[in-house]
Design an enzyme around this catalytic site. Structure first.
Site, PDB file in Angstrom:
ATOM      1  N   GLY A  31       0.819  -1.217   0.000  1.00  0.00           N
ATOM      2  CA  GLY A  31       0.000   0.000   0.000  1.00  0.00           C
ATOM      3  C   GLY A  31       0.847   1.259   0.000  1.00  0.00           C
ATOM      4  N   HIS A  37       4.231   1.839  -8.019  1.00  0.00           N
ATOM      5  CA  HIS A  37       3.219   0.778  -7.962  1.00  0.00           C
ATOM      6  C   HIS A  37       2.304   0.845  -9.198  1.00  0.00           C
ATOM      7  CE1 HIS A  37       3.976   1.480  -3.506  1.00  0.00           C
ATOM      8  NE2 HIS A  37       4.218   0.191  -3.615  1.00  0.00           N
ATOM      9  N   GLN A  61       7.684  -9.713   7.715  1.00  0.00           N
ATOM     10  CA  GLN A  61       8.931  -9.270   7.062  1.00  0.00           C
ATOM     11  C   GLN A  61       9.543  -8.071   7.764  1.00  0.00           C
ATOM     12  OE1 GLN A  61       6.752  -8.563   3.275  1.00  0.00           O
ATOM     13  NE2 GLN A  61       7.999  -6.734   3.069  1.00  0.00           N
ATOM     14  N   GLY A 147       8.781  -4.829  -8.793  1.00  0.00           N
ATOM     15  CA  GLY A 147       9.635  -3.723  -9.211  1.00  0.00           C
ATOM     16  C   GLY A 147      11.111  -4.073  -9.071  1.00  0.00           C
ATOM     17  N   GLN A 153      14.763  -8.631  -3.733  1.00  0.00           N
ATOM     18  CA  GLN A 153      13.448  -9.265  -3.556  1.00  0.00           C
ATOM     19  C   GLN A 153      12.997  -9.953  -4.848  1.00  0.00           C
ATOM     20  OE1 GLN A 153       9.936  -7.528  -1.334  1.00  0.00           O
ATOM     21  NE2 GLN A 153       9.365  -6.943  -3.401  1.00  0.00           N
TER      22      GLN A 153
HETATM   23  P1  AMP Z   1       6.059  -2.227  -1.583  1.00  0.00           P
HETATM   24  O1  AMP Z   1       4.664  -1.702  -1.478  1.00  0.00           O
HETATM   25  O2  AMP Z   1       7.104  -1.233  -1.215  1.00  0.00           O
HETATM   26  O3  AMP Z   1       6.232  -3.584  -0.946  1.00  0.00           O
HETATM   27  O4  AMP Z   1       6.309  -2.477  -3.134  1.00  0.00           O
HETATM   28  C1  AMP Z   1       5.417  -3.259  -3.893  1.00  0.00           C
HETATM   29  C2  AMP Z   1       6.018  -3.467  -5.256  1.00  0.00           C
HETATM   30  O5  AMP Z   1       6.230  -2.200  -5.874  1.00  0.00           O
HETATM   31  C3  AMP Z   1       7.384  -4.163  -5.207  1.00  0.00           C
HETATM   32  O6  AMP Z   1       7.454  -5.096  -6.273  1.00  0.00           O
HETATM   33  C4  AMP Z   1       8.339  -3.023  -5.403  1.00  0.00           C
HETATM   34  O7  AMP Z   1       9.572  -3.400  -5.976  1.00  0.00           O
HETATM   35  C5  AMP Z   1       7.553  -2.141  -6.349  1.00  0.00           C
HETATM   36  N1  AMP Z   1       8.066  -0.761  -6.287  1.00  0.00           N
HETATM   37  C6  AMP Z   1       8.231   0.003  -5.194  1.00  0.00           C
HETATM   38  N2  AMP Z   1       8.787   1.189  -5.523  1.00  0.00           N
HETATM   39  C7  AMP Z   1       8.984   1.156  -6.870  1.00  0.00           C
HETATM   40  C8  AMP Z   1       9.543   2.073  -7.815  1.00  0.00           C
HETATM   41  N3  AMP Z   1      10.004   3.249  -7.452  1.00  0.00           N
HETATM   42  N4  AMP Z   1       9.581   1.702  -9.109  1.00  0.00           N
HETATM   43  C9  AMP Z   1       9.116   0.478  -9.495  1.00  0.00           C
HETATM   44  N5  AMP Z   1       8.578  -0.432  -8.663  1.00  0.00           N
HETATM   45  C10 AMP Z   1       8.518  -0.100  -7.366  1.00  0.00           C
END
Ligand code: AMP
Length: 282
Positions: A31, A37, A61, A147, A153
């Site tokens: 979120g 995202h 985590q 991402g 990850q």
């Molecule tokens: P998170 O909500 O931080 O767990 O991220 C969810 C997904 O969004 C993960 O696959 C992240 O790698 C991806 N993500 C977060 N920040 C970015 C970004 N700046 N550019 C591309 N993907 C992202």
């Protein structure tokens, strides 16, 4: 758009979509959605018909000392962003539903969780691998988008899918940055204006590594120590690591090879940030 919180409801929605012949795409998130995202959601739409965003701040985590309680949870904004992005369903489970009291099964990998992010955050990747496999088992997506921002990850998730013969295709999407280069992250919201400026050193140092390698420097240690020295010299920035690694295994390199990934983790004030860049020597 459906916003569903129970496993039974999301399974019913997925079953209906499958019956209609649709391909299922999944975007797992915690979120506090931003343009990074949204780029994953766009990619999921390109690869699937029925796109599910999962929003779950996964307690397993986070170490006890980390920011689980402070982590931003702007659920209404997130739902509205998903609606605008044309998402078909959002899965927002409760922690108790995913981790009932008798829970005792974990997914762990041998090597990847012990290095870099895993060394700094013991238990982190066990939590990540477990929640991702659980979400995949619940949603059974044809494709899931992650991402490149969280480089280790996505490496670990792709490894897990190969090792456990999961049928889900993993799409890795490029890092989305602010116009000044800072990689977008939900944790950027913690930064003060001064810290926000200091944090720019991270993407700048990645760019510098790119230039060093482009310029023909082929001593890995030299590039790494130059990166580290620049970060250490920046006020408010405390680097944890600044390294060049093999892009698939994240193992250490002896010489500049082709290609490589430069990875940085640093604390800016109290906020821990990560970023990376793929480097291709000339
Ligand atoms: P998170 O909500 O931080 O767990 O991220 C969810 C997904 O969004 C993960 O696959 C992240 O790698 C991806 N993500 C977060 N920040 C970015 C970004 N700046 N550019 C591309 N993907 C992202």
């Amino acid at each position: 758009m459906h916003a569903l919180s129970t496993i039974a409801d999301i399974r019913t929605a997925v079953a209906a979509a499958r019956l209609a012949g649709q391909r299922i795409g999944c975007v797992p998130t915690m979120g506090a959605l931003h343009a990074g995202h949204l780029s994953l959601i766009d990619e999921a739409h390109r690869r699937a018909d029925f796109v599910i965003v999962t929003i779950f701040v996964n307690p397993s985590q986070f170490a006890p000392t980390e920011d689980l309680d402070q982590y931003p949870r702007p659920l209404e904004d997130d739902l509205s962003r998903c609606r605008h992005a044309g998402v078909q369903a959002v899965f927002v489970p409760e922690a108790d539903a995913l981790y009932p009291p008798q829970f005792e099964t974990w997914v762990d990998l041998d090597h990847l969780p012990t290095i870099l992010e895993g060394a700094s955050r013991p238990g982190h990747f066990r939590g990540v691998a477990t929640i991702v496999l659980k979400l995949f088992n619940i949603v059974q997506p044809d494709v899931a988008c992650f991402g490149a921002k969280d480089y280790q990850q996505q490496t670990l998730i792709r490894r897990m899918c190969m090792d456990l013969n999961l049928p889900t295709e993993i799409a890795v999407c490029p890092i989305i940055r602010e116009s000044d280069g800072l990689a977008m992250s939900s944790r950027n919201a913690y930064l003060s204006p001064e810290e926000r400026t200091a944090a720019l050193s991270i993407s700048m140092v990645l760019h510098m590594a790119e230039e060093l390698v482009d310029g023909g420097i082929n001593d890995v240690r030299e590039v790494e120590s130059t990166m580290l020295a620049h970060l250490q010299a920046t006020e408010r920035v405390e680097p944890e690591y600044a390294v060049l690694r093999h892009p698939d295994t994240l193992r250490e390199l002896t010489d500049v090879g082709s290609p490589m990934v430069a990875l940085i983790a640093a604390r800016v004030g109290k906020t821990r940030l990560i970023d990376n860049a793929l480097l291709t020597p000339p």
